[in-house]
Design an enzyme around this catalytic site. Structure first.
Site, PDB file in Angstrom:
ATOM      1  N   GLY A  20       0.803  -1.222   0.000  1.00 50.53           N
ATOM      2  CA  GLY A  20       0.000   0.000   0.000  1.00 50.53           C
ATOM      3  C   GLY A  20       0.830   1.263   0.000  1.00 50.53           C
ATOM      4  O   GLY A  20       2.062   1.236   0.045  1.00 50.53           O
ATOM      5  N   GLY A  77       2.553   3.666   1.553  1.00 50.33           N
ATOM      6  CA  GLY A  77       3.105   3.851   2.882  1.00 50.33           C
ATOM      7  C   GLY A  77       3.602   5.256   3.164  1.00 50.33           C
ATOM      8  O   GLY A  77       3.800   5.628   4.318  1.00 50.33           O
ATOM      9  N   ARG A  78       3.812   6.023   2.105  1.00 52.22           N
ATOM     10  CA  ARG A  78       4.207   7.431   2.288  1.00 52.22           C
ATOM     11  C   ARG A  78       3.683   8.311   1.165  1.00 52.22           C
ATOM     12  O   ARG A  78       4.132   9.435   0.998  1.00 52.22           O
ATOM     13  CB  ARG A  78       5.715   7.547   2.380  1.00 52.22           C
ATOM     14  CG  ARG A  78       6.413   6.984   1.159  1.00 52.22           C
ATOM     15  CD  ARG A  78       7.887   7.105   1.267  1.00 52.22           C
ATOM     16  NE  ARG A  78       8.510   6.359   0.201  1.00 52.22           N
ATOM     17  CZ  ARG A  78       9.771   6.510  -0.142  1.00 52.22           C
ATOM     18  NH1 ARG A  78      10.504   7.385   0.482  1.00 52.22           N
ATOM     19  NH2 ARG A  78      10.292   5.791  -1.093  1.00 52.22           N
ATOM     20  N   ARG A  82       3.524  14.140  -7.445  1.00 53.09           N
ATOM     21  CA  ARG A  82       3.573  13.450  -8.725  1.00 53.09           C
ATOM     22  C   ARG A  82       2.167  13.322  -9.296  1.00 53.09           C
ATOM     23  O   ARG A  82       1.177  13.342  -8.568  1.00 53.09           O
ATOM     24  CB  ARG A  82       4.279  12.111  -8.597  1.00 53.09           C
ATOM     25  CG  ARG A  82       3.813  11.193  -7.494  1.00 53.09           C
ATOM     26  CD  ARG A  82       4.750  10.009  -7.392  1.00 53.09           C
ATOM     27  NE  ARG A  82       4.200   8.941  -6.570  1.00 53.09           N
ATOM     28  CZ  ARG A  82       4.786   7.767  -6.408  1.00 53.09           C
ATOM     29  NH1 ARG A  82       5.941   7.525  -7.010  1.00 53.09           N
ATOM     30  NH2 ARG A  82       4.240   6.837  -5.649  1.00 53.09           N
ATOM     31  N   ASP A  97       4.222  -4.230  -7.485  1.00 56.95           N
ATOM     32  CA  ASP A  97       3.584  -3.029  -6.940  1.00 56.95           C
ATOM     33  C   ASP A  97       4.170  -1.760  -7.542  1.00 56.95           C
ATOM     34  O   ASP A  97       3.689  -0.658  -7.244  1.00 56.95           O
ATOM     35  CB  ASP A  97       3.703  -2.990  -5.417  1.00 56.95           C
ATOM     36  CG  ASP A  97       5.138  -3.084  -4.925  1.00 56.95           C
ATOM     37  OD1 ASP A  97       5.744  -4.146  -5.134  1.00 56.95           O
ATOM     38  OD2 ASP A  97       5.654  -2.111  -4.348  1.00 56.95           O
TER      39      ASP A  97
END
Length: 533
Positions: free
Chosen positions: A107, A109-110, A200, A277
């Protein structure tokens, strides 16, 4: 016609991912498993002193956004300090295979997405803040990012776009005023580094791993809802979702992925960490970590120190790894189709598309039109072998070859001198055997060039438009990082401008198009990196 712009904090965000898919709304940032959901609603964690370091004017203009001041509401939003009323920030849940092994729930995470903006052409683009603080998916990490990795992602996202490579984009780079502790090479030497947040941008950041997570968890309804969402918003030309449309959709994902990989191989780009991922469902380059460009041409080169033992993600392995990753995606979406075995046909389409696209790109790089496919394939294969044996700099070799093409066509008297000039300009110190092999290939290429009917100058111009002079070599990025860490942004700004037109000569910047200096061969950050960021 002028296009009106607005400040980011005034822009109206849409939130299709949050509104159409299943999410938890507890706002609990503690790391944990989140079964049953596509995402978690979560807000960024504010930083001490957000200030703008870099901004992509072209992307900002495309999104209808005004360039922010160094400090102010827009930069607060880009750092995560300000969440406007129209934003519904979230972190996505996904899993993935890391270095070939299933890693379970991963997932964002940051990374925290703010929502979507409508660009001037009517398309929608998701804005995501990387380094914006912890989420339920942060595991044992702090959810932050350092300036070092954030600057690299900002620069490379835009550099790849201007090279014509399918990629996510980067809008801004914001310093946080906070320190982040990182062990750059995982060798027990943790240090404080300046923190940063990169904004981004992509139509979506959904990855193969999003589908894998739903499939592994047995959440078929969530799996179908995610596939339907992607088709509706990003593949609408395929029609209403159905088992047959899922099949066509997977084939298109395979095709786009093949085109992306062909672009990587044509410019010598090495992603460095092709976990499932880190594979975009849109066939875009995503997650710029320990990337690099080939300097000596080595098929087994990887910029990622974490990958040194297996070289799973080395340059020459990228086509096969992408196929392996697509196979994992096929396994994940198999419950949605009537005949899962039929998905193999799309994997074959990947292989076919990759081969055809790579071949076409190499012909263009060499200034050739297809005359005899078998002979041209042999010529191209011979070039790869000669470059690997001689370990020339791929970017410089093709650029010098482009300029030399008219002279190679015009005269046979100075051919050996021309060959030697090309080899010496691109060589990092080749062996006599490697040099001889490259000379022999250059003779074959010259003979083949003589079969072309186009004007020699037209061939040269065509080759120059296919072979960049400037790429983001790791040592150039490292120089920009070191300067930025002292408050000097001139190196970053100069690189950004040069990389906007990588195929142009820009003679005033010639020193940015030279071989990697000897001092950079072993310096940290200049040749290889880890996943630490």
């Amino acid at each position: 016609m002028s296009i009106s712009t607005q400040s980011l904090e005034q822009a109206p965000f849409q939130n299709s991912f949050v509104e159409e898919l299943k999410g938890e709304a507890s706002r609990n940032k503690n790391p944990r498993q989140v079964p049953g959901y596509h995402y978690s609603r979560i807000e960024p964690t504010p930083v001490r002193d957000p200030h703008l370091l870099a901004w992509s004017d072209d992307l900002g203009g495309f999104l209808g956004l005004a360039r922010p001041e160094e400090r102010g509401p827009a930069v607060n939003a880009l750092a995560g300090n300000l969440v406007t009323e129209s934003m519904k920030p979230f972190a996505a849940r996904y899993g993935g295979h890391q270095f070939g092994h299933w890693a379970g729930q991963l997932g964002d995470g940051r990374a925290i997405s703010l929502g979507e903006l409508t660009a001037v052409d009517g398309s929608t683009w998701e804005i995501q803040l990387k380094g914006a603080g912890p989420t339920p998916y942060s595991r044992r990490a702090d959810g932050r990012a350092v300036l070092r990795s954030s600057l690299r992602e900002f620069l490379c996202s835009e550099a790849m776009y201007y090279l014509g490579v399918p990629t996510t984009r980067a809008l801004s780079l914001v310093g946080t005023g906070d320190k982040v502790v990182r062990d750059m090479f995982y060798n027990g030497n943790a240090q404080e580094e300046p923190g940063a947040v990169v904004a981004r941008v992509a139509p979506t950041f959904i990855r193969f791993g999003n589908f894998q997570m739903m499939a592994v968890a047995g959440e078929k309804d969530n799996l179908r809802a995610l596939a339907d969402y992607v088709i509706k918003h990003h593949y609408p030309e395929l029609g209403e979702p159905s088992p047959e449309v899922y099949m066509r959709w997977f084939e298109e994902v395979c095709r786009r992925t093949a085109v992306m990989i062909a672009h990587w191989m044509s410019v010598g780009f090495v992603h460095g960490v092709m976990n499932t991922d880190n594979m975009s469902i849109l066939g875009l380059t995503i997650d710029y970590g320990p990337y690099g460009w080939l300097e000596p041409y080595e098929l087994d080169w990887t910029p990622n120190t974490t990958d040194f033992s297996s070289r799973r993600y080395a340059f020459g392995q990228q086509p096969q790894v992408a196929l392996w990753n697509l196979y994992q995606l096929a396994r994940a979406i198999a419950p949605l189709v009537h005949e899962p075995e039929a998905l193999r046909g799309s994997l074959d389409q990947y292989t076919k598309t990759l081969a055809e696209t790579q071949h076409a790109m190499m012909l263009r790089k060499l200034g050739l039109t297809e005359l005899n496919q078998e002979e041209d394939r042999a010529l191209i294969e011979g070039l790869h072998e000669a470059m690997a044996e001689s370990q020339v700099d791929m970017t410089i070799f093709f650029r010098r070859l482009s300029h030399a093409a008219p002279a190679l066509i015009a005269s046979s008297e100075n051919q050996n001198a021309l060959f030697q000039e090309i080899v010496q300009a691109a060589s990092y110190g080749t062996s006599p055997e490697g040099e001889q092999m490259l000379h022999q290939w250059l003779q074959r290429y010259t003979d083949r060039l003589h079969q072309e009917s186009a004007d020699p100058e037209a061939i040269r111009e065509s080759m120059l438009s296919a072979n960049p002079k400037y790429v983001l070599r790791n040592y150039l990025a490292q120089q920009a990082i070191e300067a930025a860490e002292t408050g000097d942004l001139s190196v970053l700004n100069r690189l950004m401008e040069v990389l906007k037109t990588p195929f142009a000569e820009q003679p005033e910047h010639d020193e940015l198009a030279t071989k990697r200096p000897d001092w950079a061969r072993t310096k940290a950050g200049c040749a290889t990196l880890s996943c630490s960021s």
